[in-house]
Motif scaffolding. Structure first.
Motif, PDB file in Angstrom:
ATOM      1  N   GLU A  26     -13.723  46.634 -70.369  1.00 50.70           N
ATOM      2  CA  GLU A  26     -12.455  45.967 -70.660  1.00 50.70           C
ATOM      3  C   GLU A  26     -11.744  45.557 -69.373  1.00 50.70           C
ATOM      4  OE1 GLU A  26     -10.604  48.851 -73.140  1.00 50.70           O
ATOM      5  OE2 GLU A  26     -11.463  48.006 -74.968  1.00 50.70           O
ATOM      6  N   LEU A  27     -11.825  46.396 -68.356  1.00 53.71           N
ATOM      7  CA  LEU A  27     -11.219  46.060 -67.075  1.00 53.71           C
ATOM      8  C   LEU A  27     -11.930  44.857 -66.455  1.00 53.71           C
ATOM      9  CD1 LEU A  27      -9.051  46.839 -65.062  1.00 53.71           C
ATOM     10  CD2 LEU A  27     -10.679  48.397 -63.998  1.00 53.71           C
ATOM     11  N   ASP A  28     -13.243  44.812 -66.574  1.00 52.66           N
ATOM     12  CA  ASP A  28     -13.994  43.653 -66.093  1.00 52.66           C
ATOM     13  C   ASP A  28     -13.596  42.394 -66.862  1.00 52.66           C
ATOM     14  OD1 ASP A  28     -15.328  45.164 -64.207  1.00 52.66           O
ATOM     15  OD2 ASP A  28     -17.089  45.494 -65.480  1.00 52.66           O
ATOM     16  N   SER A 117      -4.516  44.197 -71.479  1.00 53.97           N
ATOM     17  CA  SER A 117      -3.949  45.150 -70.512  1.00 53.97           C
ATOM     18  C   SER A 117      -3.246  46.306 -71.222  1.00 53.97           C
ATOM     19  CB  SER A 117      -3.003  44.444 -69.550  1.00 53.97           C
ATOM     20  OG  SER A 117      -1.927  43.882 -70.238  1.00 53.97           O
ATOM     21  N   GLU A 118      -2.561  46.022 -72.331  1.00 51.18           N
ATOM     22  CA  GLU A 118      -1.932  47.098 -73.108  1.00 51.18           C
ATOM     23  C   GLU A 118      -2.988  48.052 -73.661  1.00 51.18           C
ATOM     24  OE1 GLU A 118       1.204  48.083 -73.698  1.00 51.18           O
ATOM     25  OE2 GLU A 118       1.860  46.564 -72.256  1.00 51.18           O
ATOM     26  N   LYS A 119      -4.086  47.484 -74.110  1.00 54.92           N
ATOM     27  CA  LYS A 119      -5.178  48.301 -74.642  1.00 54.92           C
ATOM     28  C   LYS A 119      -5.745  49.220 -73.558  1.00 54.92           C
ATOM     29  CE  LYS A 119      -9.516  47.696 -77.168  1.00 54.92           C
ATOM     30  NZ  LYS A 119     -10.497  46.705 -77.667  1.00 54.92           N
ATOM     31  N   ILE A 120      -5.930  48.681 -72.370  1.00 62.95           N
ATOM     32  CA  ILE A 120      -6.456  49.489 -71.261  1.00 62.95           C
ATOM     33  C   ILE A 120      -5.440  50.544 -70.841  1.00 62.95           C
ATOM     34  CG2 ILE A 120      -7.158  49.398 -68.843  1.00 62.95           C
ATOM     35  CD1 ILE A 120      -8.278  46.582 -69.432  1.00 62.95           C
ATOM     36  N   MET A 121      -4.185  50.160 -70.766  1.00 62.55           N
ATOM     37  CA  MET A 121      -3.141  51.099 -70.341  1.00 62.55           C
ATOM     38  C   MET A 121      -2.981  52.240 -71.363  1.00 62.55           C
ATOM     39  SD  MET A 121      -1.928  50.117 -67.439  1.00 62.55           S
ATOM     40  CE  MET A 121      -0.247  50.669 -67.260  1.00 62.55           C
ATOM     41  N   SER A 122      -3.089  51.930 -72.641  1.00 63.06           N
ATOM     42  CA  SER A 122      -2.953  52.975 -73.641  1.00 63.06           C
ATOM     43  C   SER A 122      -4.113  53.960 -73.592  1.00 63.06           C
ATOM     44  CB  SER A 122      -2.815  52.381 -75.035  1.00 63.06           C
ATOM     45  OG  SER A 122      -4.007  51.746 -75.437  1.00 63.06           O
TER      46      SER A 122
END
Length: 126
Positions: A26-28, A117-122
């Protein structure tokens, strides 16, 4: 150590790597989206800026050298100044055009980037 304890430890270790792997993907994806937003504006900025600088340099060459006489231009001062000003104007408008391209692309991709980004941060908080 009994079989249940071993399986628990294995699952715990395995889950750490599965989540990290998914988060990395997801970060990629987020990095790729960010590059997709910025790349067209950067390419335009570089190409348009280089062309403007070359045109401005051609005008300067007409004014400062004998290239005008070689090309058959009797008085190269006026066309050289005009060509140089055109190149200068291109260089001046390059940055505002770059910013407008970037802003329109940010607006187009903002929702996708914010969701990802919200998905990764959560996931990071958990």
């Amino acid at each position: 150590m009994n079989k249940n304890d071993t399986q628990f430890i294995v699952q715990k270790i395995r889950s750490q790597y599965v989540e990290a792997d998914n988060s990395k993907k997801e970060l990629d994806m987020l990095r790729e989206l960010d590059a997709e937003v910025k790349r067209p504006a950067q390419v335009f900025g570089y190409v348009f800026g280089i062309i403007g600088a070359i045109i401005m340099g051609a005008g300067m060459s007409l004014v400062m050298t004998d290239i005008g006489a070689i090309l058959g231009i009797e008085n190269a001062m006026t066309p050289g100044i005009v060509v140089g000003i055109i190149g200068m104007l291109m260089a001046i408008v390059n940055y505002p055009i770059y910013k407008s391209i970037l802003a329109s692309r940010k607006e187009k991709y903002a929702e996708r980037i914010l969701k990802l980004s919200e998905k990764i941060m959560s996931k990071e908080e958990n």
